[in-house]
Design a protein around this motif. Structure first.
Motif, PDB file in Angstrom:
ATOM      1  N   THR A  75       0.837  -1.201   0.000  1.00  0.00           N
ATOM      2  CA  THR A  75       0.000   0.000   0.000  1.00  0.00           C
ATOM      3  C   THR A  75       0.868   1.246   0.000  1.00  0.00           C
ATOM      4  O   THR A  75       1.777   1.380   0.807  1.00  0.00           O
ATOM      5  CB  THR A  75      -0.922   0.007   1.223  1.00  0.00           C
ATOM      6  N   SER A  76       0.587   2.205  -0.913  1.00  0.00           N
ATOM      7  CA  SER A  76       1.314   3.472  -0.960  1.00  0.00           C
ATOM      8  C   SER A  76       0.586   4.533  -0.150  1.00  0.00           C
ATOM      9  O   SER A  76       1.183   5.407   0.415  1.00  0.00           O
ATOM     10  CB  SER A  76       1.471   3.943  -2.400  1.00  0.00           C
ATOM     11  N   ASP A  77      -0.739   4.524  -0.126  1.00  0.00           N
ATOM     12  CA  ASP A  77      -1.534   5.377   0.743  1.00  0.00           C
ATOM     13  C   ASP A  77      -2.851   4.651   0.990  1.00  0.00           C
ATOM     14  O   ASP A  77      -2.997   3.476   0.671  1.00  0.00           O
ATOM     15  CB  ASP A  77      -1.724   6.774   0.149  1.00  0.00           C
ATOM     16  N   MET A 100      -4.413   3.670  -2.740  1.00  0.00           N
ATOM     17  CA  MET A 100      -3.689   3.046  -3.845  1.00  0.00           C
ATOM     18  C   MET A 100      -2.931   1.810  -3.389  1.00  0.00           C
ATOM     19  O   MET A 100      -2.387   1.755  -2.284  1.00  0.00           O
ATOM     20  CB  MET A 100      -2.714   4.047  -4.475  1.00  0.00           C
ATOM     21  N   GLU A 101      -2.879   0.838  -4.294  1.00  0.00           N
ATOM     22  CA  GLU A 101      -2.147  -0.399  -4.052  1.00  0.00           C
ATOM     23  C   GLU A 101      -1.095  -0.565  -5.143  1.00  0.00           C
ATOM     24  O   GLU A 101      -1.366  -0.309  -6.319  1.00  0.00           O
ATOM     25  CB  GLU A 101      -3.120  -1.582  -4.061  1.00  0.00           C
ATOM     26  N   ILE A 102       0.092  -0.970  -4.745  1.00  0.00           N
ATOM     27  CA  ILE A 102       1.187  -1.186  -5.691  1.00  0.00           C
ATOM     28  C   ILE A 102       1.317  -2.687  -5.920  1.00  0.00           C
ATOM     29  O   ILE A 102       1.487  -3.454  -4.968  1.00  0.00           O
ATOM     30  CB  ILE A 102       2.506  -0.602  -5.170  1.00  0.00           C
ATOM     31  N   VAL A 103       1.241  -3.101  -7.182  1.00  0.00           N
ATOM     32  CA  VAL A 103       1.207  -4.525  -7.522  1.00  0.00           C
ATOM     33  C   VAL A 103       2.268  -4.829  -8.573  1.00  0.00           C
ATOM     34  O   VAL A 103       2.368  -4.122  -9.582  1.00  0.00           O
ATOM     35  CB  VAL A 103      -0.185  -4.923  -8.064  1.00  0.00           C
ATOM     36  N   PRO A 104       3.093  -5.864  -8.378  1.00  0.00           N
ATOM     37  CA  PRO A 104       4.067  -6.245  -9.412  1.00  0.00           C
ATOM     38  C   PRO A 104       3.357  -6.738 -10.675  1.00  0.00           C
ATOM     39  O   PRO A 104       2.227  -7.243 -10.619  1.00  0.00           O
ATOM     40  CB  PRO A 104       4.863  -7.379  -8.760  1.00  0.00           C
ATOM     41  N   GLY A 161      -8.662   0.286  -6.179  1.00  0.00           N
ATOM     42  CA  GLY A 161      -9.752  -0.659  -6.359  1.00  0.00           C
ATOM     43  C   GLY A 161      -9.440  -1.541  -7.562  1.00  0.00           C
ATOM     44  O   GLY A 161      -8.373  -2.140  -7.667  1.00  0.00           O
ATOM     45  N   ASP A 162     -10.389  -1.602  -8.498  1.00  0.00           N
ATOM     46  CA  ASP A 162     -10.170  -2.381  -9.720  1.00  0.00           C
ATOM     47  C   ASP A 162      -9.567  -1.540 -10.843  1.00  0.00           C
ATOM     48  O   ASP A 162      -9.255  -2.064 -11.911  1.00  0.00           O
ATOM     49  CB  ASP A 162     -11.493  -2.979 -10.208  1.00  0.00           C
TER      50      ASP A 162
END
Length: 446
Positions: free
Chosen positions: A6-8, A11-15, A65-66
């Motif tokens: 999680t960055s905030d 938002m989610e950071i995904v490889p 989200g999506d």
């Protein structure tokens, strides 16, 4: 991590993992910042291209989200410098396409997102002991081709140094006569000459057979004198063309013998020349001239709007040291018309030691190869200096300019001003100015 970080709060950071490949590529189709260089296909190509660099993908995306907010291609490579391992972020030694963001984001949201991305890249560089990073804003992206505002190198916001250069771009929306008028005169003559001996065949989609592509691949090796890259990269290019994302132009003699090939890629309404080769022994024929021109016309007929002909290298800069061959190729490419546009790039030195070594290396290259003196038109320069000198001399007054104003005129003018006080305009600083009509009044009285 596989589950993302999680960055905030939003938002989610995904490889970039296999399950996200399709979503990544679909995002690239809609992002104004993205072109083919951002896609998973091009990431795969670079991973396969120079195996000696031991590259691995650290590419990641931002999600809310999506919804995908950004895709960030990122490859880590390793090489040797002065006998020591040297790690860097690049695509086979060339700049990585800058992060591509979602369409419709506000300027403030884009800025915040980019700051977060480059903070993460900086963190990765520190953890992995990366010495150097290199990014490029893609000139074929819609954001550059059809900008709402004048574009600038916003990579400089993130402690990067500008290392931009130029490329040649042709607007295929022009009609054929306008395109031909933009072609350099000697190129026009070579195109006409080539038509006497050659014909061009275009192979695209299912019309490209494996046998025909193998002809190109083998000619490529003969022209270079060696096999320049892994067979897997050629297979990828063939698959792109056969899927409709490009074409290959073949130059043939009257008897059907192939003497030249050039492959092109098309994406989001724009084209790029990927690879070219000529059959050795046919240097007397202007093969490339005709191949380029016919390919330009074919791309236009297919509805493409822009064609990036290729890099433009001029004089040495502190980050670009083109040899004469690169300059000649640049001159050849610019001969097909279009305009020279900027390619905005930036680099970051994460290691002080690497900066010191690279700075010394570049200083030596620049000092030894820069044109400190160039041929000058001395005669014209001397003539201009003479004119400037003569212009700057005090001009001798003409006789009529030296005649004193008669005292009687001065007296009458003073009387006229005294008799007409409203004709004097006063200013806040105390100065006065006599209205122009008084001159006429005074002269009449004289």
């Amino acid at each position: 991590t596989a589950t993302g970080c999680t960055s905030d709060l939003s938002m989610e950071i995904v490889p970039l993992t296999p399950e996200y490949r399709s979503a990544w590529d679909n995002f690239c189709l809609t992002s104004p910042d993205a072109w083919f260089w951002h896609t998973t296909a091009w990431i795969d190509f670079n991973l396969a291209y120079r195996t000696e660099l031991q590259q691995k993908s650290l590419s990641f995306l931002y999600k809310e989200g999506d919804r995908i907010l950004a895709v960030v291609p990122l490859l880590l490579g390793c090489d040797q410098r002065d006998g020591k391992p040297y790690q860097f972020f690049s695509f086979c030694g060339i700049p990585i396409p800058a992060p591509a963001l979602a369409e419709g984001l506000s300027a403030a949201r884009r800025m915040k997102l980019m700051e977060s991305i480059f903070e993460l890249i900086e963190g990765l560089a520190q953890e992995l002991k990366v010495a150097h990073s290199h990014f490029r804003i893609v000139p074929l992206s819609p954001a550059c081709l059809k900008p709402k505002y004048a574009i600038y190198n916003d990579l400089l916001r993130y402690r990067y140094l500008d290392c931009s250069f130029a490329t040649q771009m042709i607007d295929l929306r022009l009609n054929e006569q306008e395109l031909w008028a933009g072609v350099r005169r000697d190129h026009q003559r070579n195109i006409v000459k080539a038509r006497e001996a050659l014909r061009i065949q275009i192979h695209s989609g299912a019309r490209l057979t494996e046998e025909k592509f193998d002809e190109y691949r083998l000619m490529h090796a003969r022209a270079a004198g060696r096999v320049t890259r892994p067979a897997e990269t050629f297979r990828m290019m063939m698959d792109w063309i056969r899927s409709g994302d490009g074409f290959i132009a073949e130059a043939c003699l009257a008897d059907g013998k192939s003497v030249g090939f050039e492959t092109f890629h098309g994406y989001k309404g724009s084209g790029y020349s990927m690879s070219a080769c000529n059959e050795p022994g046919y240097g007397r024929l202007p093969i490339r001239h005709l191949v380029q021109w016919e390919s330009i016309l074919w791309m236009k007929a297919q509805g493409l709007e822009f064609y990036e002909v290729g890099p433009q290298h001029f004089e040495f800069s502190f980050h670009d040291f083109p040899d004469q061959k690169k300059r000649d190729i640049s001159l050849f490419k610019s001969g097909f018309g279009g305009v020279t546009v900027p390619v905005l790039q930036a680099e970051r030195f994460h290691s002080r030691l690497h900066w010191d070594n690279e700075h010394c290396r570049r200083t030596d290259l620049f000092t030894s190869g820069y044109s400190w003196t160039i041929p000058a038109n001395a005669e014209q320069a001397r003539s201009l200096l003479q004119l400037l000198e003569e212009t700057g001399r005090p001009r001798a007054p003409r006789p009529e300019e030296t005649e004193l104003i008669p005292e009687s005129v001065r007296t009458l003018a003073a009387e006229a001003v005294h008799a007409n006080p409203d004709a004097v305009q006063r200013y806040r600083n105390g100065s006065t100015k006599v209205v122009a009509f008084l001159v006429g009044t005074t002269m009449q009285r004289v």
